[in-house]
Write a protein that holds these residues in place. Structure first.
Motif, short mmCIF file in Angstrom:
data_model
loop_
_atom_site.label_atom_id
_atom_site.label_comp_id
_atom_site.label_asym_id
_atom_site.label_seq_id
_atom_site.Cartn_x
_atom_site.Cartn_y
_atom_site.Cartn_z
N SER A 1 0.86 -1.34 -0.09
CA SER A 1 -0.08 0.27 0.40
C SER A 1 0.50 1.06 -0.01
O SER A 1 0.23 1.94 -0.81
CB SER A 1 -1.23 0.12 1.11
N ALA A 2 1.58 1.31 0.75
CA ALA A 2 2.51 2.32 0.95
C ALA A 2 3.53 2.76 -1.26
O ALA A 2 3.66 4.21 -1.25
CB ALA A 2 3.67 1.90 1.60
N GLY B 1 1.18 9.61 -5.90
CA GLY B 1 1.62 10.87 -6.21
C GLY B 1 1.48 11.06 -4.51
O GLY B 1 1.36 12.75 -4.03
N LEU B 2 1.17 10.51 -3.56
CA LEU B 2 0.83 11.27 -2.29
C LEU B 2 2.00 11.39 -2.03
O LEU B 2 2.88 11.18 -1.87
CB LEU B 2 0.11 9.65 -0.95
N GLU C 1 3.44 7.21 4.41
CA GLU C 1 3.85 7.13 5.61
C GLU C 1 2.49 6.24 6.79
O GLU C 1 1.98 5.24 7.36
CB GLU C 1 4.86 7.52 6.30
N PHE C 2 0.85 6.98 6.67
CA PHE C 2 0.38 7.27 7.20
C PHE C 2 -0.92 5.86 6.59
O PHE C 2 -0.47 4.80 6.97
CB PHE C 2 -0.63 8.03 6.90
N ARG D 1 -8.56 2.16 -2.64
CA ARG D 1 -8.77 1.93 -3.39
C ARG D 1 -7.39 0.72 -3.63
O ARG D 1 -7.13 -0.05 -3.85
CB ARG D 1 -8.58 2.58 -4.32
N ILE D 2 -6.11 1.61 -2.75
CA ILE D 2 -5.61 1.04 -3.03
C ILE D 2 -4.84 -0.49 -1.89
O ILE D 2 -4.36 -1.46 -2.77
CB ILE D 2 -4.03 2.32 -2.58
N VAL D 3 -5.14 -0.37 -0.88
CA VAL D 3 -6.08 -1.64 0.38
C VAL D 3 -6.45 -2.54 -0.38
O VAL D 3 -6.53 -3.80 -0.39
CB VAL D 3 -6.15 -1.19 1.37
N ALA D 4 -7.68 -2.60 -1.40
CA ALA D 4 -8.13 -3.14 -1.92
C ALA D 4 -7.25 -3.91 -2.76
O ALA D 4 -6.95 -4.81 -2.58
CB ALA D 4 -9.20 -2.75 -2.35
#
Length: 519
Positions: free
Chosen positions: A352-353, A360-361, A367-368, A454-457
């Motif tokens: 996820s990171a 682009g986060l 980190e969160f 969406r990322i963790v999915a």
């Protein structure tokens, strides 16, 4: 309050004495005059002149045009003896204006000397041009010329001292700011090494090391670890301990630890800093030039701030590590309850990171996401064992019960006002939503789904496919990737799928770092 003590300098060795008696660079003086005799006489008269332990070096320009060329290549000219009438009647005055205006050089001392005072009346010239003295050639006896040189060079020296102090202050502020901006101990240590050299204006090589107390980080108690090293010391491994360092470095660090104070040598210093909670940190630096008194003073100021920042970072890292460990413990407890082995929650966090950064986060948000993602299935704590661990396909009623884990996880985490747990609540609630709107619990679609959801999915499904579950054997990695590719734009955000495949080496590295350990 941080204790920081600097030892008195050791008596000079023969090498130190040689350094002290080194010939200093001469004062650079430019003579601008179209009369060769003026050049010859001036240099002859002043041939044995010396000021502040430095002799003279003369540059000759026989016209204003030649002077302009020289000034374009030299930044170290202290004094210009400038004729007025050369290729034109006001060539010298035009040059003076060019130096102050176009070149923006306000350090060099300009002494106008003329054989035709009627061409440039003194009062008019002093008032209209930024020059430092005005002399008629006929009045410049040897004694008066020596006086002119002393006055001009003393003024130039004092101006340069002020300028160097101003630059040093700016460098120290920049250096401290960059060190404060470091977000962890590794970056902090690297910033210290970079900024010490920048601060002093010297070329420097060295390393940062730390020995922390049980209060700050018990797993490192009593051990000195290398946090960072410059290129010259790159052969030292990060986390290398004191007894494996080169002998000269080890002995210097041991001396500082034993005496609990910093010490300076002509080309080397070891800074020792001990905080109020007992943490010890060391800064070992080797310089290209001897560290003088002013440089040492700057180092003391800088290192005092470094020590305070270091202490704050230690405490912050301990809190963050405790927080990360707590999240992993909770995630792994849920994982074990559902009889799933391996490092699923850690891999989901790392995947996820990776995707968050690719999307682009900001670094803080990445980190969160890393810390919140392992909480995605925390709601399974409220699912009965008969459903959670059923070794077969769930029936319709059981599936409805299973789907409630998204809402349960959200309600558990949303009670907190902490950012990581708030983000964890969103992830728990939305990581089973689908890009095409066919997911649960709210049938959100596209960008209605939070980017973290969406990322963790995507990360969760990929890792679940390649992991062993009570109801299935693990898929081959390439088979799982084929499924992910097929579901781009359906189950998953297509842009995230693209970013995942563009970073496949990094994805595989995560699986190498966090392999499944079968029970």
């Amino acid at each position: 309050m941080t204790d920081m003590v600097f030892a008195d300098e050791a008596p000079e060795t023969s090498a130190g004495s040689a350094t002290a008696t080194k010939v200093l660079d001469p004062w650079v003086v430019m003579i601008v005059d179209d009369d060769p005799a003026v050049h010859q006489v001036t240099q002859l008269v002043m041939s044995d002149f010396e000021f502040s332990g430095r002799r003279l070096q003369f540059l000759d320009a026989y016209s204003a045009a030649e002077a302009r060329e020289l000034l374009g290549t030299r930044q170290d000219i202290a004094l210009i003896l400038l004729d007025v009438v050369m290729e034109t009647e006001h060539a010298g005055l035009d040059l003076a204006r060019y130096i102050r205006g176009d070149l923006d050089n306000h350090h060099v001392r300009i002494v106008l000397r003329t054989g035709q005072p009627g061409q440039a009346p003194e009062e008019h010239v002093i008032k209209s041009y930024d020059i430092n003295d005005y002399k008629e050639k006929t009045e410049l006896t040897k004694r008066k010329l020596i006086t002119v040189f002393y006055t001009a060079l003393r003024s130039y020296r004092d101006i340069m001292i002020i300028e160097q102090s101003r630059l040093a202050l700016r460098r120290s502020i920049d250096a401290i700011t960059k060190v404060y901006d470091s977000h962890n101990l590794r970056r902090f240590a690297s910033a210290v090494l970079e900024q010490v050299a920048h601060l002093l204006g010297y070329e420097a090589q060295g390393l940062c090391a730390s020995r922390v107390s049980a209060y700050a980080a018990s797993h490192m108690e009593g051990h000195l670890k290398v946090l960072a090293a410059t290129a010259e010391y790159s052969r030292l491994l990060v986390d290398e301990e004191l007894n494996t360092l080169p002998e000269d470095v080890r002995e210097a660090l041991e001396r500082a630890l034993r005496e609990q104070q910093s010490f300076f040598e002509p080309h080397r210093c070891v800074g020792y800093y001990r905080s109020s909670s007992g943490n010890e940190s060391l800064l070992y630096m080797v310089f290209s030039e001897p560290v003088d008194a002013s440089a040492r003073e700057l180092l003391e100021i800088f290192c005092a701030n470094v020590a305070i920042t270091y202490e704050s970072l230690l405490l912050r890292e301990e809190i963050q590590e405790t927080q990360r460990s707590t999240v992993y413990i909770i995630g792994e407890a849920v994982e074990k309850r559902s009889k799933e082995t391996g490092a699923h929650v850690r891999r989901v966090g790392e995947l996820s990171a990776l995707l968050a950064e690719a999307a682009g986060l900001r670094s803080n948000d990445v980190e969160f996401v890393r810390q919140a993602a392992p909480l995605h299935d925390v709601g399974k704590i409220g699912i009965p064992d008969r459903v959670l661990n059923k070794p077969a396909k769930l029936d319709a009623e059981e599936w409805e019960v299973m789907k409630t884990h998204a809402r349960i996880g959200y309600e558990l985490l949303n009670k907190s006002d902490k950012r990581i747990l708030q983000l964890g609540a969103i992830i728990a609630h939305e990581h089973h939503e689908r890009w095409d709107g066919g997911g649960y619990p709210r049938a959100l679609a596209g960008e209605q789904i939070h980017i973290a959801g969406r990322i963790v999915a995507l990360a969760d499904v990929l890792d679940a496919l390649v992991s062993r579950r009570c109801y299935k054997d693990p898929w081959q990695f390439e088979t799982a990737l084929s499924y992910v590719r097929e579901q781009a734009g359906l189950q998953f955000d297509p842009n995230l799928v693209r970013l995942l495949f563009e970073r496949m080496d990094a994805v595989k590295s995560i699986y190498e770092r966090f392999p499944d350990l079968e029970a």
